[in-house]
Write a protein that holds these residues in place. Structure first.
Motif, PDB file in Angstrom:
ATOM      1  N   HIS A  29       0.855  -1.203   0.000  1.00  0.00           N
ATOM      2  CA  HIS A  29       0.000   0.000   0.000  1.00  0.00           C
ATOM      3  C   HIS A  29       0.887   1.247   0.000  1.00  0.00           C
ATOM      4  CE1 HIS A  29      -3.717   2.242   1.774  1.00  0.00           C
ATOM      5  NE2 HIS A  29      -2.775   3.159   1.581  1.00  0.00           N
ATOM      6  N   HIS A  51       1.273   5.414  -2.257  1.00  0.00           N
ATOM      7  CA  HIS A  51       0.656   6.351  -3.204  1.00  0.00           C
ATOM      8  C   HIS A  51       1.717   6.925  -4.136  1.00  0.00           C
ATOM      9  CE1 HIS A  51      -3.294   6.624  -1.038  1.00  0.00           C
ATOM     10  NE2 HIS A  51      -2.526   6.126  -0.076  1.00  0.00           N
ATOM     11  N   TYR A  86      -1.659   3.377  -5.282  1.00  0.00           N
ATOM     12  CA  TYR A  86      -2.728   4.248  -5.746  1.00  0.00           C
ATOM     13  C   TYR A  86      -2.074   5.269  -6.666  1.00  0.00           C
ATOM     14  CZ  TYR A  86      -5.571   2.660  -1.728  1.00  0.00           C
ATOM     15  OH  TYR A  86      -6.270   1.919  -0.812  1.00  0.00           O
ATOM     16  N   HIS A 121      -9.232   2.636   1.708  1.00  0.00           N
ATOM     17  CA  HIS A 121      -8.813   2.937   3.081  1.00  0.00           C
ATOM     18  C   HIS A 121      -9.965   2.653   4.040  1.00  0.00           C
ATOM     19  CE1 HIS A 121      -6.042   5.319   0.603  1.00  0.00           C
ATOM     20  NE2 HIS A 121      -5.191   5.183   1.597  1.00  0.00           N
ATOM     21  N   HIS A 153      -4.925   0.453   6.659  1.00  0.00           N
ATOM     22  CA  HIS A 153      -4.983   0.986   8.033  1.00  0.00           C
ATOM     23  C   HIS A 153      -5.756   0.108   9.023  1.00  0.00           C
ATOM     24  CE1 HIS A 153      -2.721   4.344   6.593  1.00  0.00           C
ATOM     25  NE2 HIS A 153      -3.562   4.428   5.571  1.00  0.00           N
ATOM     26  N   ASP A 176       2.820   2.980   2.895  1.00  0.00           N
ATOM     27  CA  ASP A 176       1.864   4.083   2.738  1.00  0.00           C
ATOM     28  C   ASP A 176       2.556   5.421   2.463  1.00  0.00           C
ATOM     29  OD1 ASP A 176      -0.628   5.301   2.490  1.00  0.00           O
ATOM     30  OD2 ASP A 176      -0.732   5.806   4.618  1.00  0.00           O
TER      31      ASP A 176
END
Ligand code: GUN
Ligand code: ZN
Length: 433
Positions: free
Chosen positions: A75, A77, A134, A230, A269, A320
């Motif tokens: 995970h 971004h 993402y 999320h 999360h 993350d």
């Protein structure tokens, strides 16, 4: 087809380590070797046995370093390369003040291309050979992400975020355009080379019910794609979600109402879950993703790794970026250890290395392809130097066991401890290539 042998101290996991002395959980060779042929692992074992089998092979000698499977980050971004280290905010303010400003730049293809270069260089420098990212709301960002991953022959998973409210206009799609763009990207990229697609409704706050219906349709039409979103990160986020979806029993129920749970669904999360949510995640074989550096940085809370596992929830671990503060999975597991200390849970170093490799591969149902040094696996392999810094070298003088060495690597290591990165057998470290 030519064969290359990587010689060194090889380590690969077979199952979840139950303790720091669980020797049945892994295979370790002090003078080991991995033979690579056509981008795949052709053999692993003792150097002498592998050498005998491939007597003409080129040998690259990495002794005394450790040879392990490439790390997997489940995970992060892509459009937050320049968001990392943004000061002074909790989740919703951080999104509005920094993230949603930065992500608008990804409508520009040239910016996306430049950031994609930095993004993948940083992953490879840190030994991460597979990631689930993402992208921004813009199709261009997903194009840049997948194109650059393809150029480097990386096994990467990603998707454009779907978001149609509670964000600047320039970051909002519509239910229909999100569906159409995702559909086009799936048709173009899912299963092309090493790429896989993740349908990516950002989170309940930025998707209208109609958009979540579109995500539901996409998931039903493409059951072999991943789904990522999320869940239950922060108190204010949970409160706003329940105001927006008043018929939902709890946060997870929003996603449940649109059939978004499942064994390819990754929920980032998962910090403040109630018992019903935990049971529903377990029943649906969904994955809860632990993002320790981000959860600490944004002050979101402490993930309950042991509790979730005991309740049958599959878990994974991730950086993350850019709520997270490091591309390094070593640093990520270092912070995971500390988070779990605060919960009176002990994360043993064998389990940390399992989680970064086979554990995350299993979470993605890709353990036949990545995450081990098993024969037939894709040859995404990294070389770790436990004496990479002066401080590590002097600490290593007192280390007696593999478990202790792994803990030093995790606690003191970072990108400097990654001496080489092989992608499908090809040396691909941006600095040491
Ligand atoms: N929730 C929705 N979007 C995001 C994001 O970009 N980062 C984090 N940490 N949480 C989110
Ligand atoms: Zn995230």
């Amino acid at each position: 087809m030519s064969v290359t042998i990587l010689r060194g101290r090889t380590l690969s996991f077979r199952k979840l380590p139950r303790s720091h002395t669980d020797e049945a959980s892994y295979v370790f060779e002090e003078d080991g070797a991995v033979a690579v042929k056509g981008g795949l692992i052709a053999e692993n074992g003792s150097f002498s046995a592998v050498r005998k089998q491939f007597s003409d092979a080129e040998i690259i000698d990495h002794r005394p370093n450790l040879i392990v499977p490439g790390f997997i980050d489940t995970h992060l971004h892509f459009p937050q390369v320049q968001v990392i280290g943004s000061f002074g905010a909790k989740l919703l303010d951080w999104l509005n003040t920094y993230t949603f400003v930065e992500e608008q730049k990804y409508s520009d293809a040239a910016h996306c291309d430049r950031m994609a270069t930095h993004f993948f260089d940083n992953l490879l420098r840190n030994g991460t050979t597979t990631a689930v990212a993402y992208c921004s709301v813009h199709k261009t960002s997903a194009e840049a992400y997948f194109s650059e991953a393809e150029r480097r022959n990386l096994r990467m998973i990603g998707g454009k975020v779907m978001m149609d409210r509670n964000a600047p206009d320039a970051l909002c799609d519509t239910p229909q355009s999100a569906y159409d763009d995702s559909k086009d990207l799936i048709a173009k990229w899912h299963g092309r080379g090493r790429a896989l697609y993740a349908i990516s409704p950002r989170f309940a706050i930025t998707s209208t019910p109609t958009q979540l219906e579109m995500a539901q349709a996409l998931k039903a039409e493409h059951p072999d794609c991943y789904l990522q979103t999320h869940l239950s990160e922060n108190d204010a986020e949970i409160k706003l979600t329940l105001e927006l979806y008043q018929s939902a029993r709890d946060y997870l129920d929003v996603y449940q109402m649109y059939d978004l749970l499942g064994d390819k669904s990754l929920f980032g999360h998962c910090i403040h879950l109630n018992g019903r949510e935990r049971a529903a995640l377990a029943r649906s074989n969904s994955v809860a993703v632990f993002c320790p550096t981000s959860n600490l940085f944004l002050g979101s809370g402490l993930f309950d790794e042991d509790g979730l596992r005991e309740q049958g929830v599959r878990t994974a671990v991730a950086t993350d970026i850019g709520g997270g503060t490091s591309y390094s999975m070593l640093k990520t597991l270092d912070e995971a250890y500390k988070v779990l200390q605060l919960r009176n849970q002990i994360l043993n170093p064998l389990k940390s290395f399992y989680m970064m490799t086979l554990g995350n591969a299993r979470a993605l149902q890709l353990e036949q392809q990545i995450g081990t040094l098993e024969e037939g696996s894709e040859a995404d392999i990294i070389v770790m130097d436990s004496r990479a810094t002066a401080a590590m070298a002097v600490r290593m003088e007192t280390v007696n066991t593999l478990s202790e060495e792994l803990f030093v690597l995790q606690t003191m290591g970072d990108d400097r401890a990654v001496a080489a990165t092989y992608v499908a057998g090809k040396s691909s470290h941006p600095d040491n290539g």
